[in-house]
Scaffold this active site. Structure first.
Site, PDB file in Angstrom:
ATOM      1  N   SER A 120       0.771  -1.115  -0.143  1.00 39.36           N
ATOM      2  CA  SER A 120      -0.015   0.122   0.013  1.00 39.36           C
ATOM      3  C   SER A 120       0.879   1.206  -0.056  1.00 39.36           C
ATOM      4  O   SER A 120       0.442   2.105  -0.422  1.00 39.36           O
ATOM      5  CB  SER A 120      -0.878   0.069   1.300  1.00 39.36           C
TER       6      SER A 120
ATOM      7  N   CYS B 179       2.567  -7.267   1.825  1.00 39.29           N
ATOM      8  CA  CYS B 179       1.618  -6.522   2.627  1.00 39.29           C
ATOM      9  C   CYS B 179       0.501  -7.432   3.274  1.00 39.29           C
ATOM     10  O   CYS B 179      -0.108  -8.400   2.868  1.00 39.29           O
ATOM     11  CB  CYS B 179       0.491  -5.535   1.682  1.00 39.29           C
TER      12      CYS B 179
ATOM     13  N   CYS C 103       3.069  -6.424   9.921  1.00 40.69           N
ATOM     14  CA  CYS C 103       2.929  -5.586   8.992  1.00 40.69           C
ATOM     15  C   CYS C 103       4.188  -5.166   8.388  1.00 40.69           C
ATOM     16  O   CYS C 103       5.110  -4.919   9.212  1.00 40.69           O
ATOM     17  CB  CYS C 103       2.140  -4.387   9.581  1.00 40.69           C
TER      18      CYS C 103
ATOM     19  N   HIS D 174       5.334  -2.529   7.396  1.00 40.40           N
ATOM     20  CA  HIS D 174       5.707  -1.090   7.585  1.00 40.40           C
ATOM     21  C   HIS D 174       6.551  -1.203   9.132  1.00 40.40           C
ATOM     22  O   HIS D 174       7.570  -0.244   9.281  1.00 40.40           O
ATOM     23  CB  HIS D 174       4.507  -0.394   8.092  1.00 40.40           C
TER      24      HIS D 174
HETATM   25  N1  DGL Z   1       2.264  -2.791   4.802  1.00 43.14           N
HETATM   26  C1  DGL Z   1       0.737  -3.111   4.999  1.00 43.14           C
HETATM   27  C2  DGL Z   1       0.770  -4.448   5.899  1.00 43.14           C
HETATM   28  O1  DGL Z   1       1.907  -5.143   5.769  1.00 43.14           O
HETATM   29  C3  DGL Z   1      -0.272  -2.325   5.460  1.00 43.14           C
HETATM   30  C4  DGL Z   1      -0.206  -0.894   5.867  1.00 43.14           C
HETATM   31  C5  DGL Z   1      -1.589  -0.070   5.584  1.00 43.14           C
HETATM   32  O2  DGL Z   1      -1.680   0.094   4.456  1.00 43.14           O
HETATM   33  O3  DGL Z   1      -2.240   0.023   6.379  1.00 43.14           O
HETATM   34  O4  DGL Z   1      -0.412  -4.990   6.212  1.00 43.14           O
END
Ligand code: DGL
Length: 262
Positions: free
Chosen positions: A9, A72, A186, A188
């Site tokens: 994302s 993601c 996640c 991120h």
């Molecule tokens: N990086 C994403 C994940 O692994 C999601 C982050 C988002 O867009 O809320 O879930």
């Protein structure tokens, strides 16, 4: 030379792209960020289901990778099957590392840090049933941590207190105090690994899926002899988004950034 397209994302998938470049230094690792629709973690399942398969198919048409990596957890735990049905290349997903966590925990109590979307997925219930039978899994969904990670990678200042505020509830209560492993579910979150570690009790170990996803991509990618070229990043959300993301993408080796709008 194999070409991969790593999709997320936003900037989180860069942590997976990095692992892939480390594991397969001769690959061309393109990157796609659906920055125009970021963040995924607070979108409804219906919104993501309507967007993901078509977007991934369009990106595959454009980048022509040998393998697509959905970097993601929020997207993979919801739409992996639908995406696979839409594209003709192998698709590797990123899902919470519950299996290794269940194998490595000594206390039998595992924490999961993810987006609000991922923590409510049936896919996660299934992973727990399959791999963490007899263990206690405590989930914490946070959209705030995603936002903090995105700000950090864009070079903006972040506040440790906000990270601590988001992480701390995992450890509330008697069972929470016994958590010895926290799964970064996640992509991120490895971008703010040090800050998350600082928000956890010192004995807690953090694990993520980066290496495992890179290994799987290498395993399923067909052997190809394509010519080398510079890696490209694709972003949605128009030229303004491209300009906002260019410095951060540049730090991760992406100089050519193309806008994809759907
Ligand atoms: N990086 C994403 C994940 O692994 C999601 C982050 C988002 O867009 O809320 O879930």
């Amino acid at each position: 030379m194999t070409r991969a397209l790593v999709f997320d994302s936003g900037m989180g998938g860069l942590t997976i792209a990095d692992e892939l470049r480390r594991a397969a230094p001769d690959w061309v690792v393109d990157y796609a960020a659906d920055s125009g629709f970021f963040p995924y973690g607070v979108k409804t399942d219906a919104e993501l289901r309507a967007r993901l398969p078509g977007l991934c198919a369009a990106l595959v048409d454009r980048a022509k990778p040998d393998v697509l990596v959905i970097a993601c957890n929020t997207a993979s735990t919801l739409s992996l099957g639908d995406i696979r049905a839409q594209v003709k290349v192998p698709v590797v997903g990123t899902v919470p590392a519950i299996k290794p966590a269940a194998e490595q925990t000594r206390t039998g109590i595992i924490g999961i840090l993810a987006t609000p979307g991922t923590v409510r997925r049936a896919y996660l219930d299934e992973l727990e049933r399959k791999y963490a039978d007899g263990k206690t899994v405590i989930r914490r969904g946070s959209a705030g941590l995603v936002d903090i990670a995105e700000r950090k990678v864009r070079g903006q200042s972040i506040d440790q207190e906000q990270v601590t505020y988001a992480v701390k509830p995992l450890f509330d209560g008697l069972q929470g105090q016994l958590i010895d492993i926290v799964v970064l579910a996640c992509t991120h979150f490895p971008l703010i690994r040090d800050e998350i570690q600082a928000a956890c009790p010192p004995h807690v170990r953090l694990i993520d899926t980066g290496e495992a996803v890179a290994r799987q991509a290498i395993k399923v990618a067909p052997k190809t002899e394509r010519s080398a070229r510079e890696a490209v990043a694709y972003v949605t959300g128009g030229a303004a988004n491209r300009a906002a993301m260019a410095p951060a993408l540049g730090r991760f080796c992406y100089v050519t950034i193309e806008v994809v709008d759907l």
